[in-house]
Scaffold this active site. Structure first.
Site, PDB file in Angstrom:
ATOM      1  N   SER A 130      18.771  32.948 -13.048  1.00  0.00           N
ATOM      2  CA  SER A 130      19.227  34.194 -13.512  1.00  0.00           C
ATOM      3  C   SER A 130      20.344  34.788 -12.778  1.00  0.00           C
ATOM      4  CB  SER A 130      18.202  35.204 -13.215  1.00  0.00           C
ATOM      5  OG  SER A 130      17.863  35.562 -11.933  1.00  0.00           O
ATOM      6  N   ASN A 131      20.795  34.288 -11.520  1.00  0.00           N
ATOM      7  CA  ASN A 131      21.945  34.545 -10.698  1.00  0.00           C
ATOM      8  C   ASN A 131      22.996  33.578 -11.304  1.00  0.00           C
ATOM      9  OD1 ASN A 131      22.117  36.637  -8.680  1.00  0.00           O
ATOM     10  ND2 ASN A 131      19.937  35.399  -8.334  1.00  0.00           N
ATOM     11  N   ARG A 168      17.715  12.654   3.702  1.00  0.00           N
ATOM     12  CA  ARG A 168      18.712  14.053   3.132  1.00  0.00           C
ATOM     13  C   ARG A 168      20.202  13.587   3.247  1.00  0.00           C
ATOM     14  NH1 ARG A 168      16.922  19.361   3.229  1.00  0.00           N
ATOM     15  NH2 ARG A 168      14.863  18.775   4.418  1.00  0.00           N
ATOM     16  N   LEU A 188      20.306  22.487   3.615  1.00  0.00           N
ATOM     17  CA  LEU A 188      21.496  21.676   3.788  1.00  0.00           C
ATOM     18  C   LEU A 188      21.848  21.125   5.207  1.00  0.00           C
ATOM     19  CD1 LEU A 188      23.841  23.360   1.071  1.00  0.00           C
ATOM     20  CD2 LEU A 188      22.777  20.869   0.724  1.00  0.00           C
ATOM     21  N   ASN A 216      26.185  31.872  -0.332  1.00  0.00           N
ATOM     22  CA  ASN A 216      24.642  31.973  -0.815  1.00  0.00           C
ATOM     23  C   ASN A 216      24.194  33.416  -1.096  1.00  0.00           C
ATOM     24  OD1 ASN A 216      22.033  30.839  -1.356  1.00  0.00           O
ATOM     25  ND2 ASN A 216      21.343  31.958   1.031  1.00  0.00           N
ATOM     26  N   HIS A 265      20.783  35.876  -0.933  1.00  0.00           N
ATOM     27  CA  HIS A 265      19.338  36.054  -0.237  1.00  0.00           C
ATOM     28  C   HIS A 265      18.868  37.289  -0.743  1.00  0.00           C
ATOM     29  CE1 HIS A 265      16.274  35.086   2.473  1.00  0.00           C
ATOM     30  NE2 HIS A 265      16.407  36.244   2.974  1.00  0.00           N
ATOM     31  N   ASP A 311      20.213  31.270   6.491  1.00  0.00           N
ATOM     32  CA  ASP A 311      20.118  32.505   5.966  1.00  0.00           C
ATOM     33  C   ASP A 311      20.777  33.263   7.330  1.00  0.00           C
ATOM     34  OD1 ASP A 311      18.876  32.184   3.918  1.00  0.00           O
ATOM     35  OD2 ASP A 311      16.817  32.461   4.921  1.00  0.00           O
TER      36      ASP A 311
HETATM   37  C1  GRF Z   1      16.959  34.780  -5.971  1.00  0.00           C
HETATM   38  O1  GRF Z   1      16.162  35.948  -5.485  1.00  0.00           O
HETATM   39  C2  GRF Z   1      17.880  34.252  -4.766  1.00  0.00           C
HETATM   40  O2  GRF Z   1      18.266  35.458  -3.906  1.00  0.00           O
HETATM   41  C3  GRF Z   1      17.193  33.432  -4.257  1.00  0.00           C
HETATM   42  O3  GRF Z   1      16.488  32.695  -5.177  1.00  0.00           O
HETATM   43  C4  GRF Z   1      16.232  33.530  -6.280  1.00  0.00           C
HETATM   44  C5  GRF Z   1      16.831  32.680  -7.437  1.00  0.00           C
HETATM   45  O4  GRF Z   1      16.732  33.151  -8.595  1.00  0.00           O
HETATM   46  N1  GRF Z   1      17.771  32.596  -3.176  1.00  0.00           N
HETATM   47  P1  GRF Z   1      17.539  32.723  -9.744  1.00  0.00           P
HETATM   48  O5  GRF Z   1      17.390  31.162 -10.098  1.00  0.00           O
HETATM   49  O6  GRF Z   1      19.008  33.023  -9.567  1.00  0.00           O
HETATM   50  O7  GRF Z   1      16.800  33.549 -10.861  1.00  0.00           O
END
Ligand code: GRF
Length: 204
Positions: free
Chosen positions: A13-14, A65, A93, A107, A109, A145
């Protein structure tokens, strides 16, 4: 145009929020590749739908890795990407990879860092009894993080919230913050100063 690789592991979704903002006229970034470490995730469908090249670099197919990251690095370099956005990418990573992409690896979070790092973030927030939570877009450093913060947005934590309700409210703010952070970076307005960022005013 800033060329961006988006790394995903799930629903994306992001990624979708980034695809949508990049489609706007005059937006200063473009997604050149979407890379997933897991085959068949919905994020890959979203990329294909938007005519963006996709690659699966399946971590299970590599001995360790380092070998996985060598393949990841090759796919990113081949795409010509100058910036990497992690968007729900669920692999840690190594410091070697992170340092290679220093200040070019971002990233998102779902908490107001430095509070509630790691997994089960919303459960942690509810457990702590905080009255606000939110999301953070930050540059990635070897410590998980952590790293210079670019954009944050807060949301209320309501008495009736369970982890899912809070996650959904924060996800909406994630979809505002990630595009905003990408714009700031692409406009050259984010300067990393030690452990922090300084956001410059827009050019007149
Ligand atoms: C989000 O809550 C993001 O902050 C976290 O993982 C989730 C990913 O959601 N790192 P999506 O795949 O972007 O819907």
């Amino acid at each position: 145009m800033l060329k961006v690789a988006v790394l995903v592991s799930g629903r994306g979704s992001n990624l979708q929020a980034l695809i949508d903002v990049c489609a706007q006229a005059d937006f200063p970034a473009e997604i050149v590749t979407v890379i997933s470490n897991i085959p068949d995730v919905f994020a890959l469908e979203r990329a294909a739908q938007a005519d963006i090249a996709t690659t699966v670099v399946n971590h299970k197919e590599f001995a360790d890795r380092e070998a996985f990251e060598t393949a990841l690095q090759a796919a990113i370099v081949q795409s010509g990407a100058e910036l990497i956005c992690l968007a729900g990418f669920m692999r840690i990573l190594t410091a070697g990879f992170v340092n290679r992409w220093r200040d070019r690896l971002v990233n998102i979070h779902p908490s107001l860092l430095p509070a509630f790092k790691g997994l089960h973030v919303h459960e942690q927030a509810l457990e702590a009894g905080v009255k606000v939570s939110g999301c953070t877009v930050h540059f990635v450093v070897p410590d998980m993080d952590s790293g210079p913060i670019i954009v944050q947005e807060s949301v209320p934590v309501l008495p009736s919230d369970d982890a899912d309700a809070l996650a959904a409210r924060i996800l909406e703010s994630e979809h505002r913050c990630y595009p905003q952070a990408l714009r700031l970076i692409a406009e050259g307005r984010v300067e990393v100063v030690g452990e922090r960022t300084a956001i410059k005013e827009p050019a007149k």
